[in-house]
Design a protein around this motif. Structure first.
Motif, PDB file in Angstrom:
ATOM      1  N   LEU A 139     -15.275  -4.336   4.724  1.00 33.38           N
ATOM      2  CA  LEU A 139     -14.754  -3.034   4.340  1.00 33.38           C
ATOM      3  C   LEU A 139     -14.851  -2.898   2.819  1.00 33.38           C
ATOM      4  O   LEU A 139     -14.391  -3.786   2.094  1.00 33.38           O
ATOM      5  CB  LEU A 139     -13.294  -2.888   4.769  1.00 33.38           C
ATOM      6  N   ILE A 140     -15.441  -1.808   2.350  1.00 29.32           N
ATOM      7  CA  ILE A 140     -15.568  -1.570   0.906  1.00 29.32           C
ATOM      8  C   ILE A 140     -14.956  -0.217   0.586  1.00 29.32           C
ATOM      9  O   ILE A 140     -15.355   0.805   1.166  1.00 29.32           O
ATOM     10  CB  ILE A 140     -17.035  -1.634   0.448  1.00 29.32           C
ATOM     11  N   TRP A 141     -13.994  -0.214  -0.326  1.00 27.80           N
ATOM     12  CA  TRP A 141     -13.243   0.999  -0.658  1.00 27.80           C
ATOM     13  C   TRP A 141     -13.107   1.137  -2.169  1.00 27.80           C
ATOM     14  O   TRP A 141     -12.969   0.139  -2.886  1.00 27.80           O
ATOM     15  CB  TRP A 141     -11.834   0.908  -0.082  1.00 27.80           C
ATOM     16  N   GLY A 142     -13.133   2.368  -2.651  1.00 27.42           N
ATOM     17  CA  GLY A 142     -12.749   2.644  -4.023  1.00 27.42           C
ATOM     18  C   GLY A 142     -11.274   2.996  -4.079  1.00 27.42           C
ATOM     19  O   GLY A 142     -10.759   3.655  -3.168  1.00 27.42           O
ATOM     20  N   ASP A 143     -10.581   2.563  -5.132  1.00 28.55           N
ATOM     21  CA  ASP A 143      -9.146   2.837  -5.185  1.00 28.55           C
ATOM     22  C   ASP A 143      -8.831   4.262  -5.641  1.00 28.55           C
ATOM     23  O   ASP A 143      -7.663   4.644  -5.718  1.00 28.55           O
ATOM     24  CB  ASP A 143      -8.419   1.807  -6.057  1.00 28.55           C
ATOM     25  N   ARG A 144      -9.891   5.044  -5.929  1.00 31.40           N
ATOM     26  CA  ARG A 144      -9.702   6.456  -6.258  1.00 31.40           C
ATOM     27  C   ARG A 144     -10.303   7.361  -5.184  1.00 31.40           C
ATOM     28  O   ARG A 144     -10.707   8.492  -5.461  1.00 31.40           O
ATOM     29  CB  ARG A 144     -10.318   6.788  -7.618  1.00 31.40           C
ATOM     30  N   ASP A 145     -10.369   6.863  -3.976  1.00 35.88           N
ATOM     31  CA  ASP A 145     -10.939   7.624  -2.861  1.00 35.88           C
ATOM     32  C   ASP A 145     -10.002   8.771  -2.493  1.00 35.88           C
ATOM     33  O   ASP A 145      -8.869   8.552  -2.077  1.00 35.88           O
ATOM     34  CB  ASP A 145     -11.148   6.708  -1.651  1.00 35.88           C
ATOM     35  N   ARG A 146     -10.478  10.010  -2.649  1.00 32.00           N
ATOM     36  CA  ARG A 146      -9.679  11.194  -2.325  1.00 32.00           C
ATOM     37  C   ARG A 146      -9.902  11.679  -0.899  1.00 32.00           C
ATOM     38  O   ARG A 146      -9.216  12.592  -0.446  1.00 32.00           O
ATOM     39  CB  ARG A 146     -10.020  12.338  -3.290  1.00 32.00           C
ATOM     40  N   ALA A 147     -10.873  11.090  -0.205  1.00 30.89           N
ATOM     41  CA  ALA A 147     -11.219  11.569   1.132  1.00 30.89           C
ATOM     42  C   ALA A 147     -10.631  10.692   2.232  1.00 30.89           C
ATOM     43  O   ALA A 147     -10.090  11.199   3.220  1.00 30.89           O
ATOM     44  CB  ALA A 147     -12.740  11.661   1.282  1.00 30.89           C
ATOM     45  N   VAL A 148     -10.767   9.375   2.086  1.00 34.78           N
ATOM     46  CA  VAL A 148     -10.232   8.424   3.069  1.00 34.78           C
ATOM     47  C   VAL A 148      -9.382   7.430   2.285  1.00 34.78           C
ATOM     48  O   VAL A 148      -9.909   6.569   1.590  1.00 34.78           O
ATOM     49  CB  VAL A 148     -11.349   7.699   3.850  1.00 34.78           C
TER      50      VAL A 148
END
Length: 332
Positions: free
Chosen positions: A248-257
Motif C-alpha cells: 500500500l502506498i499513500w501520500g499523507d496529503r491525499d484529499r481523495a482517499v
C-alpha cells in the motif's frame, strides 16, 4: 507459467484491431496497441520482459498516467498499462456494467486475450479497488498487489461529492466537464498533488484525453451511482485477500482517499505493507515517480511477507531516495 504462447494475430486480429506505431523512448520500445476483449477493442501499452505486471489507472484516467513508471518497471517486468473498459482510447460500449465485480471479470478476459495466466497487479484509486476485487474473485491469477491510495470501504472522504454527482444538477454538471477550459481542469488536477509544482505539463492529458469521447461520462456516472453498493461488496471480498502480498502506498496529503482508511485497510490485509510518503497527494506515482518506482521494484523482486516475515512482524525500512523519508509499516 505466467504467460501462454499466443500468436501475434490473436492479440491484433487483422482487419479488426489496428496496431499503433511502436514508440521509442531512448533505448526503450513501448508497444501501443489494441486487443479484442468480449467484442470490444481495449487499448494498452506494453514494454519489457519478465513476469507480467498490469498497471490499472484510476477514475477518468488512462494508460498515460503511468508514463513516468513504465520505463523503470520494464527493466524487470513485462509491463502492460491498460486503458480500462470505456476509458482512455479503449472502445466505448453503451450500457456496459460498470460494477466492480463485472469490471474485475472483464480484466480476467483481458488477461485471457493477451495470453496471461497470472500477473502482478498495480492499481490506483478506483483502479486499486478493481485490483482488489479482481484478486478476490480470481486469486490464482494474481501474484502480488501494489495499491496506490485505492478506493476502499473504510473511506468516506468523497461521499458528499459522489452524492452530488447522483443528483440531477450533478449529472448535468458532469456532462459539461469535457468542455470546461483546460486551465480549470489543470487547477482541479493540481489539488490531487501534495505539492502542485510537481505536476508536469503533460500530466493533464492522461486524465482529460478520453473525456470528450461519447459514452465516457455516462460510464463514470454509472460507477458513481454504484459506489456505495460496490464498496459494500468490496468490504465483504477483502477477507479473500488475507494471504495476498500487498503493498500500500499513500501520500499523507491525499484529499481523495484519506490516510486513515489506509491504516484500516492495512489491518484488514495481514500480508500488507504500508508506505506513507510525506508531503505527497493522491497520485503518488506521478508526483514522486522515482520513489514509487523503486518501492514497486523492491516489492516485486524481494520475497513476499509470507516468505520473509512472521505474521505481524515489522518490515525493515530502506530509504529509496535522498531527502525522502517514507514511513513504512508492516502488518498491524
Amino acid at each position: 507459467m505466467a504467460a501462454r504462447d499466443v500468436s501475434f494475430s490473436h492479440i491484433y486480429p487483422i482487419g479488426l484491431i489496428r496496431l499503433a506505431a511502436t514508440v521509442t523512448h531512448g533505448y526503450l520500445e513501448i508497444e501501443d496497441g489494441f486487443v479484442l476483449v468480449n467484442g470490444a477493442k481495449i487499448h494498452f501499452q506494453r514494454a519489457g520482459t519478465g513476469l507480467p505486471l498490469l498497471l490499472l489507472h484510476g477514475l477518468v484516467g488512462s494508460a498515460k498516467n503511468w508514463r513516468r513508471n513504465i520505463s523503470f518497471l520494464s527493466r524487470d517486468s513485462n509491463v502492460y498499462a491498460v486503458d480500462l473498459f470505456n476509458m482512455g482510447k479503449s472502445e466505448r460500449v453503451p450500457g456496459l456494467d460498470a460494477g466492480l465485480e463485472a469490471t474485475a471479470d472483464r480484466l480476467a478476459s483481458y488477461m485471457d486475450a493477451i495470453g496471461l495466466d497470472q500477473a502482478d497487479i498495480a492499481g490506483h484509486s478506483h483502479g486499486g479497488a478493481v485490483a482488489m476485487m479482481f484478486a478476490a474473485r480470481h486469486p490464482g491469477r494474481v501474484r502480488r498487489l501494489i495499491l496506490f491510495a485505492p478506493a476502499n470501504p473504510f473511506c468516506d472522504l468523497g461521499n458528499q461529492l459522489i452524492g452530488f454527482y447522483q443528483t440531477r444538477f450533478g449529472v448535468w454538471f458532469a456532462r459539461q466537464i469535457p468542455s470546461l477550459p483546460r486551465r480549470l481542469k489543470a487547477t482541479a488536477l493540481s489539488r490531487m498533488y501534495g505539492d502542485p509544482s510537481r505536476m508536469s505539463g503533460d500530466s493533464l492529458d492522461g486524465y482529460v484525453g478520453g473525456l470528450h469521447i461519447p459514452g465516457t461520462i455516462d460510464h463514470v456516472l454509472q460507477i458513481l451511482r454504484r459506489w456505495s453498493v460496490d464498496m459494500g461488496l468490496l468490504r465483504s471480498a477483502l477477507a479473500g485477500l488475507a494471504a495476498k502480498p500487498t503493498l500500500l502506498i499513500w501520500g499523507d496529503r491525499d484529499r481523495a482517499v484519506g490516510l486513515n482508511s489506509a491504516r484500516q485497510l492495512q489491518r484488514t490485509l495481514p500480508q500488507s505493507r504500508l508506505i506513507v510518503l510525506p508531503g505527497v497527494g493522491h497520485i503518488a506515482f506521478e508526483e514522486m515517480p522515482d520513489v514509487c518506482n523503486q518501492a514497486m521494484r523492491d516489492w516485486l523482486i524481494n520475497p513476499p511477507p509470507s516468505e520473509g516475515h512472521a505474521p505481524g512482524a515489522p518490515f525493515r525500512s530502506q530509504p529509496v531516495e535522498r531527502n525522502v523519508a517514507p514511513e513504512i509499516r508492516g502488518a498491524a
